[in-house]
Design an enzyme around this catalytic site. Structure first.
Site, PDB file in Angstrom:
ATOM      1  N   CYS A  40      -2.259   4.951  -8.594  1.00 47.01           N
ATOM      2  CA  CYS A  40      -1.487   5.655  -7.757  1.00 47.01           C
ATOM      3  C   CYS A  40       0.088   5.332  -8.227  1.00 47.01           C
ATOM      4  CB  CYS A  40      -1.397   4.997  -6.134  1.00 47.01           C
ATOM      5  SG  CYS A  40      -0.271   5.669  -4.992  1.00 47.01           S
ATOM      6  N   SER A  42       2.888   4.626  -6.575  1.00 42.41           N
ATOM      7  CA  SER A  42       3.345   3.577  -6.340  1.00 42.41           C
ATOM      8  C   SER A  42       3.306   2.473  -6.893  1.00 42.41           C
ATOM      9  CB  SER A  42       2.758   3.220  -4.740  1.00 42.41           C
ATOM     10  OG  SER A  42       3.103   4.132  -3.800  1.00 42.41           O
ATOM     11  N   HIS A  45       5.921   2.609  -9.795  1.00 38.14           N
ATOM     12  CA  HIS A  45       7.127   2.190  -9.297  1.00 38.14           C
ATOM     13  C   HIS A  45       7.325   0.756  -9.483  1.00 38.14           C
ATOM     14  CE1 HIS A  45       8.890   5.873  -7.577  1.00 38.14           C
ATOM     15  NE2 HIS A  45       7.742   6.066  -6.927  1.00 38.14           N
ATOM     16  N   HIS A  61      -3.436  -1.065  -4.434  1.00 43.74           N
ATOM     17  CA  HIS A  61      -3.208  -0.919  -3.167  1.00 43.74           C
ATOM     18  C   HIS A  61      -4.068   0.033  -2.353  1.00 43.74           C
ATOM     19  CE1 HIS A  61      -0.631   2.139  -4.621  1.00 43.74           C
ATOM     20  NE2 HIS A  61      -0.710   2.819  -3.238  1.00 43.74           N
ATOM     21  N   CYS A 166      -5.024   5.401   0.463  1.00 43.42           N
ATOM     22  CA  CYS A 166      -3.756   5.638   0.337  1.00 43.42           C
ATOM     23  C   CYS A 166      -3.768   7.158   0.354  1.00 43.42           C
ATOM     24  CB  CYS A 166      -3.352   5.009  -0.974  1.00 43.42           C
ATOM     25  SG  CYS A 166      -1.545   5.473  -1.349  1.00 43.42           S
TER      26      CYS A 166
HETATM   27 ZN   LIG Z   1      -0.804   4.776  -3.290  1.00 45.06          ZN
END
Ligand SMILES: [Zn+2]
Ligand SMILES: [Zn+2]
Length: 365
Positions: A40, A42, A45, A61, A166
């Site tokens: 993902c 995220s 990041h 996650h 997610c």
């Molecule tokens: Zn995610």
């Protein structure tokens, strides 16, 4: 015990696969064998240093796995249960949980990268290794608090289920929970990766008449058509705001920014019609400031809303999404365009950045 995991040791560097120590689950915690973990944005990041986390850390996650052992006092799951991992737990008691907004829960907070007691279960050479969101599923095993596990029917493949933890919840929930897209309305979705495609299918499920997908890559716009988009705009070739106005006549009722940046939230705000709503779904780098036409906010009664984790009630909404998948009414199979082994995880992030996949999933076995 020992387990293999992908570690973020340094920002800007590839993840490193290492064998780490994983302590036994403590009170209220559960040892899970991870089966599948989604790749993902995220996580990216954190890898780029755009969001902070202590290092070394195990990221991941969006995942699903099977319960192996439970710590003292665990009552909600048992060994053998198949579970979706929830990256944002809720306490059930704070103001936000009480008013039905559990993704904003303030009652279950720990220092970044740690479990609720402030320590880690992961370590390497006697030094702590931190857990992203107490999930840390880029590993063959993980220890999580029991409230971050959602038992699901065993008939559902765990690679599909992982995505509900997610991307699917975040995307579909933005359309169904954060706002409620009315039948016949005009919707724009900026960014057609794992989250954006799910906003598209959320809008389709709610019978939006126009679902306009915006991206810079034609292959992602193709995915969007498969997920229910009625129009596509390649923003590299066309002025996306002008094109949305042309297609809709007056602008969209809802514009979802699934990218998360100052530029795209501004575009989303400009794409909605008088009285329309722009929804920020993607999460921008911390500290980035966006410019909004303050005049239009008042004079045109435009709304700008944030949407975190699909404004989910995870225990209700994720099971509903999986039920819709089982009925053939929610696309999950089509989301997975690539699978990787844990050792191939950096390739997964390279392909995510190049935009050549809808969702890539790491299979641990
Ligand atoms: Zn995610
Ligand atoms: Zn709470």
């Amino acid at each position: 015990m020992k387990t293999r995991a992908a570690l973020l040791r340094e920002v800007g560097q590839p993840l490193v696969i290492e064998e780490v120590e994983l302590a036994e689950p403590q009170a209220g915690e559960v040892l899970v064998r991870i089966v599948a973990a989604g790749v993902c944005h995220s996580d990216l990041h954190y890898m780029k240093g755009e969001w902070p986390i202590p290092k070394p850390a195990v990221l991941g996650h969006e995942g699903a796995g099977i319960v192996e052992r439970v710590g003292p006092g665990v009552t909600r799951v048992k060994p053998g249960d198949h579970c979706v991992l929830i990256f944002r737990p809720n306490c059930g008691y704070c103001d936000y949980c009480t008013i039905g907004r559990p993704t904003l829960c303030t009652g279950r907070i720990s220092a970044p990268g740690t479990m609720y007691d402030g320590t880690t279960r992961l370590s390497s050479g006697g030094q702590p290794v931190y857990h992203l969101a107490r999930v840390a599923c880029f590993a063959e095993h993980a220890v999580l608090p029991e409230e971050q596990l959602l038992p699901i029917p065993k008939a559902i493949p765990l690679d599909r289920a992982a995505l509900v933890g997610c991307a699917v919840m975040t995307g579909v929930g933005a359309a169904t929970n954060t706002v409620s897209v009315e039948p016949g309305s005009a919707v724009v979705v900026i960014g057609c990766g794992g989250v954006g495609l799910n906003v598209v299918q959320g809008a389709r499920m709610l019978n939006a008449a126009q679902i306009i997908a915006v991206d810079l890559l034609d292959n992602k716009l193709e995915y969007a058509l498969d997920f229910g988009a009625t129009h596509t705009i390649n923003a590299r070739e066309e002025d996306a705001v002008a094109r949305v106005k042309e297609i809709t006549g007056h602008g969209a009722d809802y514009a979802f920014d699934a990218i998360g940046s100052a530029r795209t939230v501004q575009q989303a705000f400009e794409m909605v019609k008088i009285g329309g709503t722009a929804i920020e779904v993607g999460i921008a780098p911390q500290g980035q400031m966006a410019q909004i036409d303050a005049w239009a906010l008042a004079m045109q009664e435009k709304t700008l809303k944030g949407s975190f984790y699909g404004s989910a009630r995870p225990r209700v909404d994720m099971l509903r999404l999986l039920e819709l998948y089982q009925q053939g009414r929610l696309k999950l199979d089509e989301l997975i365009s690539r699978t990787y082994t844990l050792d191939q995880i950096n390739e997964g992030f390279d392909l995510l950045q190049s935009g050549s996949v809808a969702r890539g999933v790491i299979m641990m076995e």
